[in-house]
Scaffold this active site. Structure first.
Site, PDB file in Angstrom:
ATOM      1  N   GLY A  12     -52.706  -2.164   0.032  1.00  0.00           N
ATOM      2  CA  GLY A  12     -53.361  -1.184  -0.841  1.00  0.00           C
ATOM      3  C   GLY A  12     -52.699  -0.989  -2.185  1.00  0.00           C
ATOM      4  O   GLY A  12     -52.839   0.081  -2.792  1.00  0.00           O
ATOM      5  N   ASN A  14     -53.560  -2.436  -4.942  1.00  0.00           N
ATOM      6  CA  ASN A  14     -54.646  -2.293  -5.926  1.00  0.00           C
ATOM      7  C   ASN A  14     -55.252  -0.892  -5.855  1.00  0.00           C
ATOM      8  O   ASN A  14     -55.547  -0.291  -6.886  1.00  0.00           O
ATOM      9  CB  ASN A  14     -55.734  -3.359  -5.705  1.00  0.00           C
ATOM     10  CG  ASN A  14     -55.381  -4.671  -6.367  1.00  0.00           C
ATOM     11  OD1 ASN A  14     -55.408  -4.786  -7.586  1.00  0.00           O
ATOM     12  ND2 ASN A  14     -55.012  -5.661  -5.573  1.00  0.00           N
ATOM     13  N   ARG A  91     -62.910  -9.273   4.385  1.00  0.00           N
ATOM     14  CA  ARG A  91     -64.157  -9.578   5.083  1.00  0.00           C
ATOM     15  C   ARG A  91     -65.219  -9.930   4.081  1.00  0.00           C
ATOM     16  O   ARG A  91     -65.226  -9.369   2.978  1.00  0.00           O
ATOM     17  CB  ARG A  91     -64.667  -8.328   5.813  1.00  0.00           C
ATOM     18  CG  ARG A  91     -64.182  -8.238   7.164  1.00  0.00           C
ATOM     19  CD  ARG A  91     -64.486  -6.907   7.799  1.00  0.00           C
ATOM     20  NE  ARG A  91     -63.522  -6.786   8.853  1.00  0.00           N
ATOM     21  CZ  ARG A  91     -63.672  -7.349  10.037  1.00  0.00           C
ATOM     22  NH1 ARG A  91     -64.778  -7.973  10.335  1.00  0.00           N
ATOM     23  NH2 ARG A  91     -62.719  -7.279  10.935  1.00  0.00           N
ATOM     24  N   HIS A 109     -60.106 -11.113  -6.588  1.00  0.00           N
ATOM     25  CA  HIS A 109     -59.660 -12.309  -5.877  1.00  0.00           C
ATOM     26  C   HIS A 109     -58.480 -12.917  -6.650  1.00  0.00           C
ATOM     27  O   HIS A 109     -58.551 -13.050  -7.876  1.00  0.00           O
ATOM     28  CB  HIS A 109     -60.812 -13.312  -5.786  1.00  0.00           C
ATOM     29  CG  HIS A 109     -60.458 -14.530  -5.004  1.00  0.00           C
ATOM     30  ND1 HIS A 109     -60.362 -14.528  -3.627  1.00  0.00           N
ATOM     31  CD2 HIS A 109     -60.139 -15.788  -5.398  1.00  0.00           C
ATOM     32  CE1 HIS A 109     -60.011 -15.733  -3.218  1.00  0.00           C
ATOM     33  NE2 HIS A 109     -59.866 -16.515  -4.267  1.00  0.00           N
ATOM     34  N   ASP A 145     -66.710 -15.129  -2.799  1.00  0.00           N
ATOM     35  CA  ASP A 145     -66.063 -15.111  -4.127  1.00  0.00           C
ATOM     36  C   ASP A 145     -66.910 -15.795  -5.204  1.00  0.00           C
ATOM     37  O   ASP A 145     -66.385 -16.513  -6.063  1.00  0.00           O
ATOM     38  CB  ASP A 145     -64.671 -15.783  -4.054  1.00  0.00           C
ATOM     39  CG  ASP A 145     -63.783 -15.179  -2.975  1.00  0.00           C
ATOM     40  OD1 ASP A 145     -63.765 -13.938  -2.869  1.00  0.00           O
ATOM     41  OD2 ASP A 145     -63.131 -15.921  -2.243  1.00  0.00           O
TER      42      ASP A 145
HETATM   43  C1  GAR Z   1     -54.672  -8.947  -3.440  1.00  0.00           C
HETATM   44  O1  GAR Z   1     -53.918 -10.019  -3.944  1.00  0.00           O
HETATM   45  C2  GAR Z   1     -56.150  -9.257  -3.518  1.00  0.00           C
HETATM   46  O2  GAR Z   1     -56.522  -9.957  -4.660  1.00  0.00           O
HETATM   47  C3  GAR Z   1     -56.318 -10.095  -2.286  1.00  0.00           C
HETATM   48  O3  GAR Z   1     -55.535  -9.460  -1.303  1.00  0.00           O
HETATM   49  C4  GAR Z   1     -54.461  -8.781  -1.945  1.00  0.00           C
HETATM   50  C5  GAR Z   1     -54.493  -7.337  -1.507  1.00  0.00           C
HETATM   51  O4  GAR Z   1     -53.383  -6.633  -1.976  1.00  0.00           O
HETATM   52  N1  GAR Z   1     -57.691 -10.183  -1.897  1.00  0.00           N
HETATM   53  C6  GAR Z   1     -58.240 -11.283  -1.393  1.00  0.00           C
HETATM   54  O5  GAR Z   1     -57.623 -12.301  -1.201  1.00  0.00           O
HETATM   55  C7  GAR Z   1     -59.717 -11.165  -1.075  1.00  0.00           C
HETATM   56  N2  GAR Z   1     -60.281 -12.457  -0.873  1.00  0.00           N
HETATM   57  P1  GAR Z   1     -53.353  -5.047  -1.911  1.00  0.00           P
HETATM   58  O6  GAR Z   1     -53.782  -4.646  -0.484  1.00  0.00           O
HETATM   59  O7  GAR Z   1     -51.906  -4.726  -2.146  1.00  0.00           O
HETATM   60  O8  GAR Z   1     -54.267  -4.500  -2.949  1.00  0.00           O
END
Ligand code: GAR
Length: 200
Positions: A12, A14, A91, A109, A145
């Site tokens: 989490g 982001n 997902r 992504h 994506d």
């Molecule tokens: C991030 O790098 C995001 O871009 C990626 O997972 C991570 C989550 O980090 N998402 C994907 O790969 C989706 N296909 P976070 O939980 O610390 O935000």
């Protein structure tokens, strides 16, 4: 005030970047709910710490994906969510969900799409030998994506990078561009034209 719902699966960071921008008064939005598909997602704790309603919805409890997504849609709509943010949500949302929130779902992504969609894009980038990688915020469609690109951020790839070091460099960029994309949306400055997004 724009009401957003955030879908998470993991750490989490982001989500945290978005919360921080809102709390700093730099993003005029309100997080109405955070929903995780994993009970142990640290993102749920982050939400709780900031007094944001948060919920674990177990996908395993539903017989079909359509039913699980029905529950997600119900919870989001009950709270008046206008924009859905996938923040490390691991997902693929199906046609039903995407239809219900048509052009109102964003994803981030960790690659410069359309390069390296799917799983472990940072490793894919390293194995391919690219010199630049980064991250992409896009509107989600039914593909993996594939939706219209809103913003991208680039980072260098170094010879001695590992999946971890490259991921960390990209993540820092993600924390800048995701809140920025939401801000543009909240200001009504994103216009989808076919597969392109024009920034007004
Ligand atoms: C991030 O790098 C995001 O871009 C990626 O997972 C991570 C989550 O980090 N998402 C994907 O790969 C989706 N296909 P976070 O939980 O610390 O935000």
């Amino acid at each position: 005030m724009l009401k957003i719902g955030v879908l998470v699966s993991g750490n989490g960071s982001n989500l945290q970047a978005i919360i921080d921008r809102i709390e700093a008064g730099e993003l005029q939005a309100e997080i109405s709910i955070v929903i995780s598909d994993r009970e142990d997602a640290y993102a749920l704790k982050r939400a709780a710490r900031h007094g944001i309603e948060n919920m674990y919805i177990d996908p395993g409890k539903f017989r079909e994906k359509r039913e699980y997504e029905g529950k997600l849609v119900q919870v989001l709509k009950e709270r008046g969510v206008e924009l859905v943010i996938m923040a490390g949500f691991m997902r693929l949302l199906g046609p039903y969900f995407i239809r219900e929130f048509h052009q109102r779902v964003m994803n981030i992504h960790p690659s410069l799409l359309p390069s390296f969609p799917g799983l472990r894009p940072q490793l894919q980038a390293l194995e391919h030998g690219v010199k630049v990688s980064g991250c992409t915020v896009h509107f989600a469609d039914e593909g993996m994506d594939t939706g219209p690109i809103i913003l991208q951020g680039a980072v260098p790839v170094y010879d001695d990078d590992t999946e971890e070091t490259l991921s960390a460099r990209i993540l820092e960029k993600e924390h800048q561009i995701y809140p920025e994309a939401i801000k543009l949306y909240s200001e009504g400055r994103l216009k989808i034209e076919g597969r392109k997004v024009r920034i007004l």
